[in-house]
Design an enzyme around this catalytic site. Structure first.
Site, PDB file in Angstrom:
ATOM      1  N   GLY A 138      22.809  80.445 -48.704  1.00 12.94           N
ATOM      2  CA  GLY A 138      23.326  79.790 -50.013  1.00 12.94           C
ATOM      3  C   GLY A 138      24.336  80.693 -50.508  1.00 12.94           C
ATOM      4  N   PRO A 139      25.176  79.989 -51.642  1.00 13.70           N
ATOM      5  CG  PRO A 139      25.655  78.748 -53.511  1.00 13.70           C
ATOM      6  CD  PRO A 139      24.648  78.947 -52.467  1.00 13.70           C
ATOM      7  N   PRO A 140      27.163  82.666 -52.866  1.00 17.36           N
ATOM      8  CG  PRO A 140      29.119  83.721 -52.767  1.00 17.36           C
ATOM      9  CD  PRO A 140      28.595  82.206 -52.847  1.00 17.36           C
ATOM     10  N   GLY A 141      25.559  85.412 -54.945  1.00 15.30           N
ATOM     11  CA  GLY A 141      25.156  85.863 -56.037  1.00 15.30           C
ATOM     12  C   GLY A 141      23.748  84.731 -56.401  1.00 15.30           C
ATOM     13  CB  VAL A 142      21.846  82.451 -54.991  1.00 15.92           C
ATOM     14  CG1 VAL A 142      22.855  81.483 -55.496  1.00 15.92           C
ATOM     15  CG2 VAL A 142      22.166  82.520 -53.689  1.00 15.92           C
ATOM     16  N   GLY A 143      20.886  85.706 -54.879  1.00 18.81           N
ATOM     17  CA  GLY A 143      19.947  86.547 -54.884  1.00 18.81           C
ATOM     18  C   GLY A 143      19.323  86.638 -53.410  1.00 18.81           C
ATOM     19  CE  LYS A 144      23.274  84.705 -49.589  1.00 20.94           C
ATOM     20  NZ  LYS A 144      24.189  84.412 -50.697  1.00 20.94           N
ATOM     21  CB  THR A 145      21.146  91.054 -50.979  1.00 17.48           C
ATOM     22  OG1 THR A 145      22.156  90.333 -50.455  1.00 17.48           O
ATOM     23  CG2 THR A 145      20.958  92.330 -50.127  1.00 17.48           C
ATOM     24  CB  SER A 173      30.540  63.176 -48.930  1.00 24.71           C
ATOM     25  OG  SER A 173      31.104  64.319 -49.666  1.00 24.71           O
ATOM     26  CE  LYS A 194      28.237  66.314 -52.078  1.00 26.91           C
ATOM     27  NZ  LYS A 194      28.139  65.656 -50.912  1.00 26.91           N
TER      28      LYS A 194
HETATM   29  P1  ADP Z   1      23.491  87.552 -52.746  1.00 21.31           P
HETATM   30  O1  ADP Z   1      22.891  88.413 -51.772  1.00 21.31           O
HETATM   31  O2  ADP Z   1      23.035  86.168 -52.608  1.00 21.31           O
HETATM   32  O3  ADP Z   1      25.022  87.297 -52.968  1.00 21.31           O
HETATM   33  P2  ADP Z   1      22.394  89.132 -54.811  1.00 21.31           P
HETATM   34  O4  ADP Z   1      21.077  89.136 -54.134  1.00 21.31           O
HETATM   35  O5  ADP Z   1      23.327  90.303 -54.728  1.00 21.31           O
HETATM   36  O6  ADP Z   1      23.091  87.894 -54.211  1.00 21.31           O
HETATM   37  O7  ADP Z   1      22.121  88.849 -56.388  1.00 21.31           O
HETATM   38  C1  ADP Z   1      22.991  89.167 -57.030  1.00 21.31           C
HETATM   39  C2  ADP Z   1      22.420  89.672 -58.371  1.00 21.31           C
HETATM   40  O8  ADP Z   1      21.626  88.399 -58.933  1.00 21.31           O
HETATM   41  C3  ADP Z   1      21.034  90.540 -58.219  1.00 21.31           C
HETATM   42  O9  ADP Z   1      21.313  91.352 -59.131  1.00 21.31           O
HETATM   43  C4  ADP Z   1      19.981  89.478 -58.409  1.00 21.31           C
HETATM   44  O10 ADP Z   1      18.642  90.449 -58.915  1.00 21.31           O
HETATM   45  C5  ADP Z   1      20.380  88.522 -59.434  1.00 21.31           C
HETATM   46  N1  ADP Z   1      19.491  87.478 -59.023  1.00 21.31           N
HETATM   47  C6  ADP Z   1      19.819  86.487 -58.313  1.00 21.31           C
HETATM   48  N2  ADP Z   1      18.954  85.476 -58.147  1.00 21.31           N
HETATM   49  C7  ADP Z   1      18.074  85.889 -59.222  1.00 21.31           C
HETATM   50  C8  ADP Z   1      16.537  85.142 -59.712  1.00 21.31           C
HETATM   51  N3  ADP Z   1      16.118  84.052 -59.128  1.00 21.31           N
HETATM   52  N4  ADP Z   1      15.989  85.885 -60.591  1.00 21.31           N
HETATM   53  C9  ADP Z   1      16.405  87.150 -61.107  1.00 21.31           C
HETATM   54  N5  ADP Z   1      17.502  87.687 -60.607  1.00 21.31           N
HETATM   55  C10 ADP Z   1      18.257  87.167 -59.683  1.00 21.31           C
END
Ligand code: ADP
Length: 985
Positions: free
Chosen positions: A519-526, A890, A933
């Site tokens: 997924g895109p950055p910042g979606v909470g993967k890590t 597309s 989308k």
């Molecule tokens: P990624 O690894 O996808 O680039 P991160 O895991 O570093 O992104 O997430 C970035 C920040 O966003 C983290 O501090 C995380 O807690 C927060 N975050 C992302 N998704 C959620 C969610 N669904 N609920 C709560 N916090 C989230």
């Protein structure tokens, strides 16, 4: 006697000396006579007026001499000679046993071992004999001999090899020639036990100086040859004893060879030579003799060897005269034979004393050097011993303090101690390697490089958590709580984790799996990875493989390299301390390509459940079991993940969040943490819904929430500053308190619904702080003060869209977005039909435009056959933002719609967006990124969306909140789009 000796002067003195010399008689107890001699000699040598200095110098401690030997005790009773006393006193310095005869060249008595008794007996017999004769021979003082020594005018000439024999001294020589030996024995039997001892001259032909060579050459010399090799001046020697070929000679008086009598054995005629007369009161002679004595004293102090000599001499000879003092000095010096011979030949007493003095001074220098050598060596030895001792102490101290690192046994003990607690859990093959390495460690030198390698290796081997697993949580409800606590939404991921736990619960064990979150950055993967580890009660370890090009990072280096290290996985096991951690491999789609080896393949070995039960790290060189490890990978784009790797993964896509989700995340999670981090209490601030919405819409439009998080943190930091400026100072640090409270609340939430007690606390503190500070309110109007001017303007640039412009939906790694496709006419004329394209389009998109042009023309032809628009118009197609590269198939249907809008001069329906690939015949093919989308469309207030029919399934799976309020049409042919787009409301 005394008077006669005295009166007769030098001559008498000499005679008496000679007669008193044979020590054998003297030492065997015939003392009364001896006493007389001594007294006489004393009076001879040192008349009563003798120097007071000398007497003082030798102030007697005669009692000391008493202890020495029976002979001396007896003799000392009446010994009064100052010289004798002096020397006795000196010898008293050393109480060591008077072992004699080790230094061959003088003594008055043979003392070595067996010969002692015999010699004594012999001497006794002789003494008895001489005793009986004594009365009749008044001229002989003590030992009347028959014939008297001075009567010996023809003697056997005996060569002495090393030193001349001095009167009063004894010397053993070895006679190899049987004829000579027989002659000597014969002369003893004839009561004339005398022979002449002459020093051998150096052999001019050879320069051999070794004693064996000299001895050999003596035995070979005969007659004239021998005579030529002898010094002329020698000593009349009494044959004291004969033991085999050893003959003990005792020196009597000086001789000079005059002529040869017979050759075999060499017999010579001799003259008895006398010392030159001297004045006993001569000051120079006295002074010289005193100097000799004082030098002697000095040397005696240092040299124990000399002390023995003096003791023996005084014991047996007993007295010194000037000439004898000179002889004594020369005899006991280690001077070379030529100098000693010079003393022997010197008849002038003064000169002789001087020569002796020279020799003794030299001896003293030698003894000084000897002393300094001894001292230096002693110092060196004691220095070394000291060093050794200190080193040992240092070791002991280090050991005591525990800083002794390379002490082998301590090391081995450390390693053994490490593995002891879970020895049963360590696989047999690993235990064996550890044992082998421990044995090897003992054999290696601590300073060798291999020792270090082995030590490090053992360190790694023993520190790994062999068979040490953390207790897993198989409680689904608890896991669900934990997951929800950390993240909003993400139901797919959460569901998958719960499934995993459920399987583990039913099976009893959990199996390692690979989950890939994309997924895109910042979606909470890590962060979800960390949260999963918490839910499963596993240790968490994260490492990023972005840009990783070295296989050794994963597989480790071989131990032979300097600075070799094991791979990341082994390091991970060491740091987490359990064998079943959750390992998050970040950025797996950005894996580099190594110049040597492919990291992807190495990762494959690591991740593949089929292989990783026996993962071999190059450094460790033993297989380790990674099958219990749960791997979670993250990637932005799945397409970039090497296929063999992707095959083994279970991909879960996190598309990004819609505004609604973002609001929830911001409210329930981001705000809480930001507040906690800034030390602000919930009641001190209020961010209105409108402000939050504006923040999300105008500042943080991307798919993830990282930027949103940053903005919220920014707001809270500013609020903190504002509060502090207004004077808000909490009475206790609010941070820890606050988070603790939050934790307690959630915990109690889980256990029981009654949170009454805890909820009271915030109420209380709320009141307290409210008294002190005003609440900070943030709404849409003052948001600009905290986060600045909006970064995004509405994606909608047209309201409504003009003719020739249609909104499309695109998908990027940053999430979904909307984009316009614009077309316009450049010029018109017969046969001018054509298409220009701009907007950084890729090849696929350019082809797509060509296709669209053809399809549009075909549709136009079908609908209005007489319309020559496409044939006669030069067209230009542009996709704005020109700076962003775009590619993908597309946009096909959007382009056709845009062209047709231009051709028919009709704008498309309001708030419409579409996506889909089109074939030349007008069929619509499916696209990717439906959710992204859809989210992008919602963000742009699109009401109607057209998706390919094949994507209906994807859309149906979307969460309700995403689908909410969207009018979605699924089409499989362009015809339907035409109807939808240009239908009149
Ligand atoms: P990624 O690894 O996808 O680039 P991160 O895991 O570093 O992104 O997430 C970035 C920040 O966003 C983290 O501090 C995380 O807690 C927060 N975050 C992302 N998704 C959620 C969610 N669904 N609920 C709560 N916090 C989230």
């Amino acid at each position: 006697f005394a008077s006669s000796g005295f009166l007769k002067g030098f001559d008498t003195n000499l005679r008496l000396q000679a007669s008193s010399s044979p020590a054998l008689e003297f030492s065997n107890g015939f003392l009364p006579k001896r006493q007389g001699v001594i007294n006489l000699n004393f009076s001879n040598c040192y008349p009563r007026s003798s120097s007071p200095t000398m007497l003082k110098l030798f102030s007697s401690t005669a009692s000391r001499a008493h202890h020495l030997t029976p002979a001396i005790r007896a003799g000392s009773r009446s010994v009064e000679s100052p010289l004798f006393k002096a020397l006795s006193q000196l010898t008293g310095l050393n109480r060591r046993s008077t072992s004699l005869g080790q230094r061959v060249f003088f003594c008055s008595e043979p003392t070595d071992g067996a010969s002692d008794a015999e010699a004594a007996a012999e001497a006794e017999a002789k003494a008895a004999e001489s005793d009986s004769e004594a009365d009749s021979k008044s001229s002989s003082a003590i030992v009347p001999t028959n014939p008297r020594p001075e009567d010996c005018l023809t003697v056997l000439a005996l060569p002495v090899p090393h030193r001349p024999l001095f009167p009063g001294f004894y010397m053993p020589i070895y006679v190899k020639d049987p004829k000579v030996l027989a002659a000597l024995q014969e002369s003893r039997r004839r009561q004339a036990p005398y022979a002449g001892a002459f020093l051998l001259k150096d052999d001019p032909s050879t320069d051999s100086s070794s004693s064996t060579d000299v001895e050999k050459s003596i035995s070979e010399l005969k007659g004239k040859n021998l005579l030529n090799r002898l010094h002329e001046v020698g000593t009349l020697a009494q044959i004291s004893s004969i033991q085999g070929d050893q003959v003990i000679l005792v020196g009597h008086r000086r001789l000079r060879i005059t002529e040869m009598v017979s050759e075999e054995p060499l017999t010579v005629k001799v003259d008895h030579i006398k010392d030159k007369p001297f004045d006993m009161d001569d000051d120079v002679i006295k002074a010289t003799s005193f100097e000799v004595i004082s030098t002697l004293r000095d040397v005696l102090k240092t040299s124990s060897l000399w002390r023995d000599h003096v003791q023996t001499y005084t014991q047996h000879i007993g007295d010194f005269t000037y000439p004898r003092l000179a002889d004594f000095g020369a005899a006991i010096c280690g001077a070379n034979r030529h100098q000693a011979q010079a003393v022997l030949e010197e008849l002038d007493i003064h000169k002789r004393l001087r020569l002796t003095l020279e020799l003794m001074k030299k001896e003293m220098e030698i003894s000084k050097i000897q002393e300094s050598i001894a001292k230096a060596i002693e110092e060196k030895i004691s220095g070394e011993q000291r060093r050794y001792l200190l080193n040992e102490q240092l070791k002991a101290i280090k050991k005591e303090l525990g800083v002794e690192t390379d002490d082998k046994s301590a090391l081995s003990a450390k390693f053994k101690e490490r593995i002891e607690p879970n020895k049963e859990k360590i696989p047999a093959h690993i235990l064996q390697v550890i044992e082998e390495e421990l044995t090897k460690l003992q054999l290696l030198e601590a300073s060798s490089s291999e020792f270090n390698v082995t030590r490090n290796y053992l360190d790694w081997l023993t520190i790994l958590p062999w068979g040490n697993y953390s207790d897993e949580n198989f409680d689904v409800v608890r896991a669900q709580h934990i997951l929800d606590e950390d993240h909003y939404g993400l139901s797919d991921v959460k569901e998958r984790i719960l499934e995993f736990i459920a399987v583990g619960r039913l099976r009893g064990t959990s199996q390692g799996k690979i989950i890939c979150l994309s997924g895109p950055p910042g979606v909470g993967k890590t962060s979800i990875g960390r949260s999963i580890a918490r839910a499963l009660n596993r240790k968490f370890f994260r490492f990023s493989v972005g840009g990783l090009a070295d296989v050794a990072e994963i597989k480790g280096h071989r131990r032979t390299y300097v600075g070799a290290m094991p791979g990341k996985m082994v390091q991970c096991l060491k740091s987490v301390g359990t064998a079943n951690p959750l390992v998050l491999i970040d950025e797996i789609d950005k894996l580099g390509r190594g110049h040597a080896g492919d990291p992807a393949s190495a990762l494959l070995e690591l991740l593949d459940p089929e292989q990783n039960a026996n993962f071999l790290d190059h450094y460790l060189d033993v297989t380790i079991d990674l099958s219990k490890v749960l791997f979670v990978c993250t990637a932005n784009v799945i397409d970039m993940i090497p296929n063999p790797l992707l095959d083994r993964m279970e991909v879960i896509t996190i598309a990004g969040y819609i505004t609604d989700e973002k609001v929830h995340i911001a409210r329930d999670y981001l705000e809480k943490t930001a507040r906690g981090d800034c030390g602000i209490k919930p009641e001190q601030v209020e961010v209105s819904d409108a402000a939050l919405l504006s923040l999300i819409e105008n500042y943080c439009r991307e798919a993830g929430v990282r930027n949103l998080q940053k903005q919220i943190e920014k707001i809270y930091r500013k609020i903190a500053l504002k509060l502090v400026r207004e004077g808000a100072v909490p009475e206790e640090p609010a941070v820890a308190n606050d988070t603790e409270e939050a934790e307690i609340v959630t915990k109690l939430d889980l256990e029981s619904p009654e949170t009454q007690v805890v909820e009271e606390n915030p109420e209380e503190s709320k009141e307290e702080t409210q008294i002190r500070v005003e609440k900070v309110m943030i709404d849409e109007s003052n948001l600009v003060n905290y986060v600045g001017k909006p970064v995004f303007h509405a994606e909608k640039i047209y309201e409504p869209t003009p003719v020739g412009v249609v909104m499309g939906l695109a998908w990027t790694s940053m999430g979904g977005s909307t984009l316009y496709i614009e077309t316009t006419v450049v010029e018109e004329g017969e046969g001018k039909g054509g298409l220009n394209m701009t907007g950084q389009l890729g090849d696929v998109m350019k082809e797509s435009a060509q296709i669209a042009h053809t399809v549009a023309r075909k549709i136009m032809l079908a609908k209005e056959p007489e319309n020559q628009f496409f044939a006669n118009s030069k067209l230009h197609l542009h996709v704005p933002a020109g700076a962003t590269p775009k590619d993908g198939p597309s946009a096909g249907c959007t382009m056709i719609t845009s062209l047709l809008s231009l051709a028919t001069k009709k704008p498309v329906k309001k708030d419409l967006a579409m996506t889909g690939e089109v074939t030349l015949t007008g069929r619509i093919l499916p696209i990717g990124g439906v959710k992204e989308k859809a989210i992008a469309a919602r963000r742009s207030q699109v009401k109607t969306i057209i998706f390919p029919e094949a994507n209906r399934r994807d859309f149906d799976e979307l969460a309700e909140n995403v689908k909410e309020g969207l009018d979605v049409h699924f089409v499989d042919d362009y015809e339907k789009i035409f109807e939808l787009a240009f239908q009149q409301d």
